[in-house]
Design an enzyme around this catalytic site. Structure first.
Site, PDB file in Angstrom:
ATOM      1  N   ASN A   1       0.853  -1.182   0.000  1.00  0.00           N
ATOM      2  CA  ASN A   1       0.000   0.000   0.000  1.00  0.00           C
ATOM      3  C   ASN A   1       0.896   1.240   0.000  1.00  0.00           C
ATOM      4  O   ASN A   1       1.526   1.541   1.006  1.00  0.00           O
ATOM      5  CB  ASN A   1      -0.886  -0.047   1.261  1.00  0.00           C
TER       6      ASN A   1
ATOM      7  N   LYS B   1       0.026   4.348  -0.213  1.00  0.00           N
ATOM      8  CA  LYS B   1      -0.606   5.528   0.402  1.00  0.00           C
ATOM      9  C   LYS B   1      -0.394   6.754  -0.505  1.00  0.00           C
ATOM     10  O   LYS B   1      -0.371   6.608  -1.728  1.00  0.00           O
ATOM     11  CB  LYS B   1      -0.063   5.744   1.818  1.00  0.00           C
TER      12      LYS B   1
ATOM     13  N   HIS C   1      -9.406   0.968   5.198  1.00  0.00           N
ATOM     14  CA  HIS C   1      -8.075   1.158   5.779  1.00  0.00           C
ATOM     15  C   HIS C   1      -8.196   2.123   6.966  1.00  0.00           C
ATOM     16  O   HIS C   1      -9.000   3.047   6.943  1.00  0.00           O
ATOM     17  CB  HIS C   1      -7.103   1.719   4.734  1.00  0.00           C
TER      18      HIS C   1
ATOM     19  N   GLU D   1      -6.571   4.594   7.946  1.00  0.00           N
ATOM     20  CA  GLU D   1      -6.446   6.030   7.673  1.00  0.00           C
ATOM     21  C   GLU D   1      -7.742   6.596   7.089  1.00  0.00           C
ATOM     22  O   GLU D   1      -8.102   7.737   7.323  1.00  0.00           O
ATOM     23  CB  GLU D   1      -5.241   6.278   6.750  1.00  0.00           C
TER      24      GLU D   1
ATOM     25  N   GLU E   1      -5.192  -5.146  10.547  1.00  0.00           N
ATOM     26  CA  GLU E   1      -4.148  -4.146  10.729  1.00  0.00           C
ATOM     27  C   GLU E   1      -4.389  -3.404  12.042  1.00  0.00           C
ATOM     28  O   GLU E   1      -5.158  -2.424  12.077  1.00  0.00           O
ATOM     29  CB  GLU E   1      -4.171  -3.144   9.572  1.00  0.00           C
TER      30      GLU E   1
ATOM     31  N   GLY F   1       2.711   2.004  10.817  1.00  0.00           N
ATOM     32  CA  GLY F   1       3.653   3.121  10.708  1.00  0.00           C
ATOM     33  C   GLY F   1       4.433   3.401  11.980  1.00  0.00           C
ATOM     34  O   GLY F   1       5.060   4.457  12.101  1.00  0.00           O
TER      35      GLY F   1
ATOM     36  N   SER G   1       3.615  -2.343  10.109  1.00  0.00           N
ATOM     37  CA  SER G   1       5.077  -2.401  10.285  1.00  0.00           C
ATOM     38  C   SER G   1       5.709  -3.720   9.842  1.00  0.00           C
ATOM     39  O   SER G   1       6.671  -4.189  10.466  1.00  0.00           O
ATOM     40  CB  SER G   1       5.448  -2.066  11.741  1.00  0.00           C
TER      41      SER G   1
HETATM   42  P1  PGA Z   1       3.020   0.207   7.552  1.00  0.00           P
HETATM   43  O1  PGA Z   1       1.555   0.432   6.957  1.00  0.00           O
HETATM   44  O2  PGA Z   1       3.568  -1.060   6.961  1.00  0.00           O
HETATM   45  O3  PGA Z   1       3.801   1.412   7.143  1.00  0.00           O
HETATM   46  O4  PGA Z   1       2.872   0.075   9.033  1.00  0.00           O
HETATM   47  C1  PGA Z   1       0.670  -0.637   6.753  1.00  0.00           C
HETATM   48  C2  PGA Z   1      -0.653  -0.139   6.229  1.00  0.00           C
HETATM   49  O5  PGA Z   1      -1.087   0.963   6.624  1.00  0.00           O
HETATM   50  O6  PGA Z   1      -1.295  -0.805   5.402  1.00  0.00           O
END
Ligand code: PGA
Length: 245
Positions: free
Chosen positions: A9, A11, A94, A96, A162, A168, A204
């Protein structure tokens, strides 16, 4: 042997130029296994660049869609536009989008329905926030997200667990913690009208922890954010998954 999904992803990262460079760089990798699905989710504006320069074994997804086919929805993107670009998957729910863009269960449900109507496979994301994890109500949160978001759905979906506290932060869930939640989600969805094709872990994931995560019995793949932006790291992870077992 179970099939593994490796999804990246991106983003709000990767211009068209960077997308081309990434794709050209990873095209030298040989993916000669058909039990590994690799899907990348560029931002809308880089989707056609990804399609033009990607190796054949990579599939392209969208990070979002709107649930109507056309009309007065300024700034939104129809599933028809995405199909026109050869998009095969879409991320829905997601964290976010849930927590920054305030998308609620009801709208996520409409988006899943719309994706399926257009033959786009939804990757429906669920996960508890840090405070919910601390209060030990993670399972309740996930149960609600799945039951509301996938209400009246009777087709095949992919799920992604997730935990918001792991996204992140550089602090992935341990394989045991992730496995417990994946096993819970498997039980929870067994009797539902929809079919779960795979349950991915996200939060992560990186070249150091991917191997232990995908070794867990109920983890069918990973959804990678930050570490999927670097072609070096992404190639390293592909190589680890390709060489396992
Ligand atoms: P990340 O993000 O691997 O940077 O933690 C995962 C995601 O938001 O799908």
């Amino acid at each position: 042997m179970k099939k593994i999904v490796i999804a990246g992803n991106w983003k709000m990262n990767m211009t068209r130029k960077e997308t081309k460079e990434f794709m050209v760089r990873i095209s030298s990798f040989t993916m000669d296994r058909n039990d590994i699905d690799v899907i990348l989710f560029p931002p809308y504006t880089s989707i056609d660049s990804a399609q033009s320069f990607k190796p054949e074994w990579i599939k392209i997804g969208s990070q979002n869609l709107w649930y109507k086919d056309s009309g007065a929805f300024t700034g939104e993107i129809s599933p028809i536009f995405l199909k026109e670009l050869g998009v095969e998957y879409v991320l829905i729910g997601h964290s976010e989008r849930r927590h920054i863009l305030n998308e609620q269960d009801e709208i996520l449900n409409l988006k899943v329905k719309s994706a399926l109507q257009h033959d786009i496979i939804p990757i429906f994301c669920v996960g508890e926030r840090k405070e919910e994890n601390e209060k030990n109500i993670g399972k309740q949160v996930i149960k609600r997200q799945i039951e509301e978001g996938l209400k009246f759905i009777n087709q095949e979906v992919i799920l992604a667990y997730e935990p918001v506290w792991a996204i992140g932060t550089g602090r992935a869930a341990t394989p045991d913690i992730a496995e417990e939640m994946h096993s819970y989600i498997t039980q929870l969805t067994l009797e539902k009208p929809f079919t779960v094709k795979a349950i991915l872990y996200g939060g992560s994931v990186n070249p150091d922890n991917i191997s232990d995560l995908i070794a867990m019995p109920h983890i069918d793949g990973v959804l990678i954010g930050g570490a999927s932006l670097s072609s070096d790291k992404f190639l390293k992870m592909l190589d680890i998954v390709k060489k396992r077992r």
